[in-house]
Scaffold this motif. Structure first.
Motif, PDB file in Angstrom:
ATOM      1  N   MET A   1     -36.433 -10.280  -9.341  1.00  0.00           N
ATOM      2  CA  MET A   1     -36.181 -11.194 -10.451  1.00  0.00           C
ATOM      3  C   MET A   1     -34.711 -11.620 -10.381  1.00  0.00           C
ATOM      4  SD  MET A   1     -36.549 -10.616 -14.564  1.00  0.00           S
ATOM      5  CE  MET A   1     -38.260 -10.210 -14.475  1.00  0.00           C
ATOM      6  N   THR A   2     -34.471 -12.893 -10.512  1.00  0.00           N
ATOM      7  CA  THR A   2     -33.100 -13.379 -10.485  1.00  0.00           C
ATOM      8  C   THR A   2     -32.513 -13.322 -11.879  1.00  0.00           C
ATOM      9  OG1 THR A   2     -33.666 -15.668 -10.936  1.00  0.00           O
ATOM     10  CG2 THR A   2     -33.698 -14.992  -8.624  1.00  0.00           C
ATOM     11  N   GLY A   3     -31.177 -13.455 -11.965  1.00  0.00           N
ATOM     12  CA  GLY A   3     -30.519 -13.487 -13.270  1.00  0.00           C
ATOM     13  C   GLY A   3     -31.038 -14.617 -14.127  1.00  0.00           C
ATOM     14  N   GLN A   4     -31.346 -15.761 -13.483  1.00  0.00           N
ATOM     15  CA  GLN A   4     -31.851 -16.914 -14.236  1.00  0.00           C
ATOM     16  C   GLN A   4     -33.229 -16.612 -14.819  1.00  0.00           C
ATOM     17  OE1 GLN A   4     -32.201 -20.544 -12.004  1.00  0.00           O
ATOM     18  NE2 GLN A   4     -32.357 -21.776 -13.844  1.00  0.00           N
ATOM     19  N   ASP A   5     -34.088 -15.955 -14.032  1.00  0.00           N
ATOM     20  CA  ASP A   5     -35.415 -15.621 -14.541  1.00  0.00           C
ATOM     21  C   ASP A   5     -35.327 -14.705 -15.759  1.00  0.00           C
ATOM     22  OD1 ASP A   5     -36.585 -17.087 -12.512  1.00  0.00           O
ATOM     23  OD2 ASP A   5     -36.819 -15.349 -11.192  1.00  0.00           O
ATOM     24  N   LYS A   6     -34.354 -13.808 -15.760  1.00  0.00           N
ATOM     25  CA  LYS A   6     -34.209 -12.858 -16.855  1.00  0.00           C
ATOM     26  C   LYS A   6     -33.752 -13.547 -18.145  1.00  0.00           C
ATOM     27  CE  LYS A   6     -32.025  -8.541 -18.101  1.00  0.00           C
ATOM     28  NZ  LYS A   6     -31.058  -7.537 -17.775  1.00  0.00           N
ATOM     29  N   THR A   7     -32.914 -14.591 -18.046  1.00  0.00           N
ATOM     30  CA  THR A   7     -32.392 -15.229 -19.256  1.00  0.00           C
ATOM     31  C   THR A   7     -33.380 -16.192 -19.885  1.00  0.00           C
ATOM     32  OG1 THR A   7     -31.318 -16.996 -18.002  1.00  0.00           O
ATOM     33  CG2 THR A   7     -29.999 -15.030 -18.492  1.00  0.00           C
ATOM     34  N   GLN A   8     -34.335 -16.698 -19.156  1.00  0.00           N
ATOM     35  CA  GLN A   8     -35.268 -17.662 -19.716  1.00  0.00           C
ATOM     36  C   GLN A   8     -36.042 -17.106 -20.915  1.00  0.00           C
ATOM     37  OE1 GLN A   8     -37.498 -19.169 -16.438  1.00  0.00           O
ATOM     38  NE2 GLN A   8     -35.927 -20.657 -15.891  1.00  0.00           N
ATOM     39  N   PRO A   9     -36.607 -15.903 -20.859  1.00  0.00           N
ATOM     40  CA  PRO A   9     -37.288 -15.382 -22.059  1.00  0.00           C
ATOM     41  C   PRO A   9     -36.345 -15.233 -23.246  1.00  0.00           C
ATOM     42  CG  PRO A   9     -37.992 -14.166 -20.134  1.00  0.00           C
ATOM     43  CD  PRO A   9     -36.830 -15.052 -19.701  1.00  0.00           C
ATOM     44  N   ASP A  10     -35.086 -14.828 -22.977  1.00  0.00           N
ATOM     45  CA  ASP A  10     -34.113 -14.709 -24.062  1.00  0.00           C
ATOM     46  C   ASP A  10     -33.875 -16.064 -24.711  1.00  0.00           C
ATOM     47  OD1 ASP A  10     -33.844 -12.006 -23.596  1.00  0.00           O
ATOM     48  OD2 ASP A  10     -32.032 -12.220 -22.372  1.00  0.00           O
ATOM     49  N   GLU A  11     -33.770 -17.109 -23.892  1.00  0.00           N
ATOM     50  CA  GLU A  11     -33.565 -18.447 -24.421  1.00  0.00           C
ATOM     51  C   GLU A  11     -34.762 -18.871 -25.270  1.00  0.00           C
ATOM     52  OE1 GLU A  11     -32.655 -21.006 -21.152  1.00  0.00           O
ATOM     53  OE2 GLU A  11     -30.819 -19.929 -20.674  1.00  0.00           O
ATOM     54  N   LEU A  12     -35.957 -18.542 -24.816  1.00  0.00           N
ATOM     55  CA  LEU A  12     -37.159 -18.872 -25.583  1.00  0.00           C
ATOM     56  C   LEU A  12     -37.187 -18.105 -26.893  1.00  0.00           C
ATOM     57  CD1 LEU A  12     -39.848 -18.978 -22.752  1.00  0.00           C
ATOM     58  CD2 LEU A  12     -38.787 -20.915 -23.918  1.00  0.00           C
ATOM     59  N   ASP A  13     -36.789 -16.830 -26.850  1.00  0.00           N
ATOM     60  CA  ASP A  13     -36.719 -16.026 -28.070  1.00  0.00           C
ATOM     61  C   ASP A  13     -35.709 -16.624 -29.043  1.00  0.00           C
ATOM     62  OD1 ASP A  13     -38.602 -14.276 -27.058  1.00  0.00           O
ATOM     63  OD2 ASP A  13     -37.126 -12.761 -26.460  1.00  0.00           O
ATOM     64  N   ASN A  14     -34.548 -17.015 -28.533  1.00  0.00           N
ATOM     65  CA  ASN A  14     -33.521 -17.619 -29.388  1.00  0.00           C
ATOM     66  C   ASN A  14     -34.009 -18.921 -29.993  1.00  0.00           C
ATOM     67  OD1 ASN A  14     -31.716 -15.551 -28.934  1.00  0.00           O
ATOM     68  ND2 ASN A  14     -30.641 -16.616 -27.295  1.00  0.00           N
ATOM     69  N   ASP A  15     -34.726 -19.726 -29.204  1.00  0.00           N
ATOM     70  CA  ASP A  15     -35.274 -20.983 -29.720  1.00  0.00           C
ATOM     71  C   ASP A  15     -36.281 -20.712 -30.829  1.00  0.00           C
ATOM     72  OD1 ASP A  15     -33.706 -22.392 -27.941  1.00  0.00           O
ATOM     73  OD2 ASP A  15     -35.345 -22.772 -26.522  1.00  0.00           O
ATOM     74  N   ALA A  16     -37.131 -19.716 -30.640  1.00  0.00           N
ATOM     75  CA  ALA A  16     -38.135 -19.382 -31.655  1.00  0.00           C
ATOM     76  C   ALA A  16     -37.474 -18.859 -32.926  1.00  0.00           C
ATOM     77  CB  ALA A  16     -39.117 -18.346 -31.105  1.00  0.00           C
ATOM     78  N   ILE A  17     -36.464 -18.040 -32.764  1.00  0.00           N
ATOM     79  CA  ILE A  17     -35.733 -17.513 -33.928  1.00  0.00           C
ATOM     80  C   ILE A  17     -35.036 -18.651 -34.657  1.00  0.00           C
ATOM     81  CG2 ILE A  17     -33.771 -16.084 -34.635  1.00  0.00           C
ATOM     82  CD1 ILE A  17     -34.604 -14.171 -32.301  1.00  0.00           C
ATOM     83  N   GLY A  18     -34.394 -19.540 -33.919  1.00  0.00           N
ATOM     84  CA  GLY A  18     -33.723 -20.685 -34.528  1.00  0.00           C
ATOM     85  C   GLY A  18     -34.692 -21.569 -35.289  1.00  0.00           C
ATOM     86  N   ALA A  19     -35.863 -21.810 -34.718  1.00  0.00           N
ATOM     87  CA  ALA A  19     -36.879 -22.633 -35.389  1.00  0.00           C
ATOM     88  C   ALA A  19     -37.371 -21.951 -36.657  1.00  0.00           C
ATOM     89  CB  ALA A  19     -38.043 -22.905 -34.436  1.00  0.00           C
ATOM     90  N   ALA A  20     -37.560 -20.643 -36.612  1.00  0.00           N
ATOM     91  CA  ALA A  20     -38.023 -19.904 -37.794  1.00  0.00           C
ATOM     92  C   ALA A  20     -36.968 -19.939 -38.901  1.00  0.00           C
ATOM     93  CB  ALA A  20     -38.352 -18.455 -37.420  1.00  0.00           C
ATOM     94  N   ILE A  21     -35.712 -19.811 -38.533  1.00  0.00           N
ATOM     95  CA  ILE A  21     -34.629 -19.877 -39.524  1.00  0.00           C
ATOM     96  C   ILE A  21     -34.559 -21.265 -40.141  1.00  0.00           C
ATOM     97  CG2 ILE A  21     -32.117 -19.838 -39.806  1.00  0.00           C
ATOM     98  CD1 ILE A  21     -32.091 -17.553 -37.695  1.00  0.00           C
ATOM     99  N   ALA A  22     -34.637 -22.295 -39.314  1.00  0.00           N
ATOM    100  CA  ALA A  22     -34.598 -23.671 -39.825  1.00  0.00           C
ATOM    101  C   ALA A  22     -35.753 -23.928 -40.786  1.00  0.00           C
ATOM    102  CB  ALA A  22     -34.625 -24.666 -38.668  1.00  0.00           C
ATOM    103  N   ASP A  23     -36.928 -23.429 -40.458  1.00  0.00           N
ATOM    104  CA  ASP A  23     -38.091 -23.599 -41.322  1.00  0.00           C
ATOM    105  C   ASP A  23     -37.897 -22.875 -42.652  1.00  0.00           C
ATOM    106  OD1 ASP A  23     -40.870 -24.436 -41.839  1.00  0.00           O
ATOM    107  OD2 ASP A  23     -41.308 -22.286 -41.709  1.00  0.00           O
ATOM    108  N   ALA A  24     -37.376 -21.663 -42.606  1.00  0.00           N
ATOM    109  CA  ALA A  24     -37.143 -20.894 -43.829  1.00  0.00           C
ATOM    110  C   ALA A  24     -36.108 -21.574 -44.718  1.00  0.00           C
ATOM    111  CB  ALA A  24     -36.695 -19.469 -43.479  1.00  0.00           C
ATOM    112  N   ILE A  25     -35.087 -22.141 -44.119  1.00  0.00           N
ATOM    113  CA  ILE A  25     -34.050 -22.843 -44.891  1.00  0.00           C
ATOM    114  C   ILE A  25     -34.640 -24.054 -45.595  1.00  0.00           C
ATOM    115  CG2 ILE A  25     -31.961 -24.259 -44.659  1.00  0.00           C
ATOM    116  CD1 ILE A  25     -31.070 -22.225 -42.490  1.00  0.00           C
TER     117      ILE A  25
END
Length: 63
Positions: A1-25
């Motif tokens: 697994m490359t470093g880039q492959d490892k960060t992609q799920p984190d980016e997706l998690d951050n996007d999902a968290i950001g969307a959930a926060i925006a919706d709650a606001i």
């Protein structure tokens, strides 16, 4: 697994968290919640003036 492959799920998690926060606001009504707790709040009205809102429903123009 490359470093880039490892960060992609984190980016997706951050996007999902950001969307959930925006919706709650968008759904939050902090003024109503605070009123129920007996807290006096201030807000800026449509005219750009500062208004005090008290839990009993009365308001005072502050500026």
């Amino acid at each position: 697994m490359t470093g880039q492959d490892k960060t992609q799920p984190d980016e997706l998690d951050n996007d999902a968290i950001g969307a959930a926060i925006a919706d709650a606001i968008e759904r939050a009504n902090f003024g109503l919640d605070l009123k129920r707790q007996g807290v006096t709040t201030v807000a800026i009205d449509e005219g750009g003036r500062l208004v005090e809102h008290r839990p009993d429903g009365t308001t005072t123009l502050l500026s």
